[in-house]
Scaffold this motif. Structure first.
Motif, PDB file in Angstrom:
ATOM      1  N   GLY A 115     -12.918 -13.119   6.830  1.00 23.28           N
ATOM      2  CA  GLY A 115     -12.878 -14.301   7.425  1.00 23.28           C
ATOM      3  C   GLY A 115     -13.231 -14.210   9.142  1.00 23.28           C
ATOM      4  O   GLY A 115     -13.897 -15.066   9.770  1.00 23.28           O
ATOM      5  N   GLU A 116     -12.261 -13.470   9.682  1.00 19.75           N
ATOM      6  CA  GLU A 116     -12.425 -13.149  11.219  1.00 19.75           C
ATOM      7  C   GLU A 116     -13.714 -12.381  11.619  1.00 19.75           C
ATOM      8  O   GLU A 116     -14.330 -13.219  12.430  1.00 19.75           O
ATOM      9  CB  GLU A 116     -11.289 -12.280  11.491  1.00 19.75           C
ATOM     10  CG  GLU A 116      -9.869 -12.615  11.474  1.00 19.75           C
ATOM     11  CD  GLU A 116      -8.823 -11.584  11.943  1.00 19.75           C
ATOM     12  OE1 GLU A 116      -7.852 -11.916  12.765  1.00 19.75           O
ATOM     13  OE2 GLU A 116      -9.048 -10.370  11.394  1.00 19.75           O
ATOM     14  N   THR A 117     -14.458 -11.745  11.003  1.00 20.93           N
ATOM     15  CA  THR A 117     -15.332 -11.103  11.163  1.00 20.93           C
ATOM     16  C   THR A 117     -16.667 -12.149  11.053  1.00 20.93           C
ATOM     17  O   THR A 117     -17.635 -12.481  11.696  1.00 20.93           O
ATOM     18  CB  THR A 117     -15.759 -10.105  10.123  1.00 20.93           C
ATOM     19  OG1 THR A 117     -14.916  -9.029  10.456  1.00 20.93           O
ATOM     20  CG2 THR A 117     -17.058  -9.300  10.577  1.00 20.93           C
ATOM     21  N   VAL A 118     -16.679 -13.175   9.813  1.00 24.00           N
ATOM     22  CA  VAL A 118     -17.734 -13.976   9.744  1.00 24.00           C
ATOM     23  C   VAL A 118     -17.538 -14.983  10.730  1.00 24.00           C
ATOM     24  O   VAL A 118     -18.624 -15.651  11.341  1.00 24.00           O
ATOM     25  CB  VAL A 118     -17.734 -14.597   8.015  1.00 24.00           C
ATOM     26  CG1 VAL A 118     -18.523 -15.854   8.026  1.00 24.00           C
ATOM     27  CG2 VAL A 118     -17.902 -13.659   7.269  1.00 24.00           C
ATOM     28  N   GLN A 119     -16.312 -15.561  11.134  1.00 22.15           N
ATOM     29  CA  GLN A 119     -16.294 -16.580  12.127  1.00 22.15           C
ATOM     30  C   GLN A 119     -16.723 -16.218  13.507  1.00 22.15           C
ATOM     31  O   GLN A 119     -17.395 -16.958  14.058  1.00 22.15           O
ATOM     32  CB  GLN A 119     -14.762 -17.088  12.168  1.00 22.15           C
ATOM     33  CG  GLN A 119     -14.502 -18.353  12.866  1.00 22.15           C
ATOM     34  CD  GLN A 119     -15.634 -19.611  12.322  1.00 22.15           C
ATOM     35  OE1 GLN A 119     -15.290 -19.843  10.933  1.00 22.15           O
ATOM     36  NE2 GLN A 119     -16.180 -20.189  13.151  1.00 22.15           N
TER      37      GLN A 119
END
Length: 295
Positions: A230-234
Motif C-alpha cells: 500500500g505504501e508503494t502504490v500510494q
C-alpha cells in the motif's frame, strides 16, 4: 568561508561497497547466464521473460532501468525493441553492464548514480518507460523519495513497470526443521517501512559462484528496508502516477527459503526460473507486478 560537503548517507556507502564486491562474482555466476546472453542474440533474462505478456509495447520506446545491476534485464528490454538507459549506484556493476552490452552487441547507455539522484544524473531527460526489477526497492530508505524520482523520469503518458519481491515475502524468515518440529515460515521482519534499516553482516550473496568457492566479499554489511504494498502504490499515486495494473504472484525468480520451495517448472533444475512454496503456495504472495502511467 567554504562549507563542508554533506556526508554521504551511511546506507549508500555500505551498500555500494557490497554491490561493488558482488558485481564481478555475479558476472561470472551461472545464474546470470552471461555466456548465453553473448552467444544467443534472442536470449532474454528470466525476469523479463516472465513479465513479457505484462510489459507495454517496447518497439521504439525510450526506457530507463533504475537499479540495473549487471544489465541483463536492460539488455533484454533492448532486445525487445526499446532504446534503453541503465542506472545503478555501483560503479563495478555498471562496468560489468557496459561489458555485457559490448559483448552482446546490444547498445545500452549506462549511468552511475543513486536512484534518488536519477533525474539530475540523466540531465533532466524524461522517458516513455521507467523499469524496476527484482530486488530493487528493499535497498531504499524511502519509497516516497523513490516514487518522486520515478515520476521525475517520466514524461506525461510515460509508463512505470515494477516487478519486485512482495513485502510479505520480505517480512518472512525460514525456520529449518528441528527434531519433530517441521520447517516453517515466520513473520520476523517489518512489513511496512521503518526509519531505521535492517542491518545485515553476511559474506555470501544470493547466487552460487562459478567454481563453488565462497564469494570474495569484503564489504559484508548492508542496510535494507521493507515497504508495504500500500505504501508503494500510494507513493506513486501521490506523484501523479495512475495505477493501471497490480498483480500478486505466488512465485519469485530465486529461492528465498531453501528446503521449503520448489521450481514452478520441474525442468528448471539449475536454479533458474520461478520458485514457489512446496506447501501452502496459495497462502502468501512472493512477488508483485505493478504498471502505472504518469498523468
Amino acid at each position: 568561508m567554504t562549507s563542508e560537503p554533506t556526508p554521504e548517507p551511511e546506507h549508500l556507502t555500505v551498500n555500494r561497497g557490497n554491490w561493488d564486491d558482488r558485481a564481478p562474482v555475479h558476472a561470472a555466476a551461472p545464474y546470470y547466464e552471461w555466456e548465453r546472453f553473448v552467444a544467443d542474440p534472442a536470449h532474454l533474462s528470466e525476469v523479463v521473460e516472465f513479465d513479457r505478456p505484462r510489459l507495454p509495447a517496447l518497439d521504439g520506446v525510450e526506457g530507463v532501468h533504475l537499479q540495473c545491476h549487471l544489465g541483463t534485464d536492460t539488455v533484454s528490454l533492448a532486445r525487445l525493441g526499446a532504446r534503453m538507459t541503465g542506472l545503478d549506484l555501483s560503479p563495478a556493476s555498471v562496468e560489468q553492464a557496459r561489458r555485457l552490452s559490448r559483448e552482446c552487441g546490444t547498445p545500452v547507455e549506462y549511468v552511475v548514480a543513486d536512484v534518488e539522484d536519477a533525474a539530475a544524473a540523466l540531465d533532466g531527460r524524461t522517458f516513455d518507460l521507467v523499469y524496476v526489477s527484482m530486488g530493487a526497492l528493499c535497498w531504499l530508505p524511502s519509497v516516497r523519495r523513490w516514487a518522486k524520482a520515478v515520476a521525475a523520469c517520466l514524461h506525461p503518458g510515460g509508463r512505470v513497470f515494477v516487478r519486485d519481491v512482495h513485502p510479505m515475502c520480505g517480512a518472512l524468515r525460514g525456520v529449518p526443521a528441528d527434531g519433530d518440529d517441521p520447517a516453517r515460515l515466520e513473520v520476523a521482519y517489518p512489513y511496512v517501512e521503518t526509519v531505521e534499516p535492517q542491518v545485515w553482516d553476511e559474506a555470501e550473496t544470493y547466487v552460487a559462484t562459478a567454481d563453488g568457492a565462497p564469494p570474495p566479499i569484503t564489504h559484508t554489511v548492508t542496510h535494507s528496508w521493507n515497504h508495504g504494498l500500500g505504501e508503494t502504490v500510494q507513493a506513486l499515486l501521490d506523484e501523479g502516477v495512475r495505477l493501471d495494473r497490480l498483480e500478486e504472484h505466488d512465485s519469485v525468480p530465486f529461492c528465498p527459503f531453501p528446503g521449503q520451495m520448489e521450481p514452478v517448472d520441474p525442468a528448471d533444475t539449475d536454479g533458474h526460473g520461478e520458485w514457489r512454496l512446496t506447501e501452502g503456495s496459495d497462502r502468501v504472495a512472493l512477488s508483485f507486478t505493478l504498471l502505472g502511467t504518469r498523468v
